[in-house]
Write a protein that holds these residues in place. Sequence first.
Motif: not given
Length: 165
Positions: A25-33, A77-90
């Motif tokens: 399923x989809x998971x929170x950014x911390x796990x994805x990071x 791009x993987x250095x923080x949850x915010x960096x991961x979020x910002x690296x997404x395709x929109x």
Amino acid sequence: MTPELQRRWQTATAPFDGMVVATCDEHELGILQEMLLLAGGRLQGAFPDVYVSDDWHEHGGFLTEPTLIAWEELLERFSSPLAVYDSRHRDVEVRVAIFPSSYEWLLRYCIEDSEPDYRDACGDFDFTCSPESPAHGLVSQIHAKWPGYTDVMPAKKFFDRSYGG
């Protein structure tokens, strides 16, 4: 997908001749990071040339051309949850795809937009690898570290089932 990745998927050649580990399923950014950092850390030394592209496989099946990316930039791009979020395709269901010049593996992730706070965002992750690749053990490593969050299955079947073109 890129034209070459699509050709490889359709002919079940590397990396689609192997297995894929994917989030259930989809998971929170911390796990994805954490998943992205583990994969990036294991792959970095063995694969000096990596590419990034938009992956529209699930959303229209459009093909795109890859861009060479430095590992330093990718890991940033993987250095923080915010960096991961910002690296997404929109766009919805468009993944970020990362792969080496040898096409031995394919790492993808997707993050849905979250308003008003990126910390509420969720995403998914998959890593596909040819059995001939030295990175093949990463599929089982990721699944062992997140057994309740991931499934392992044949890559060709996974991509056949998820095609949106």
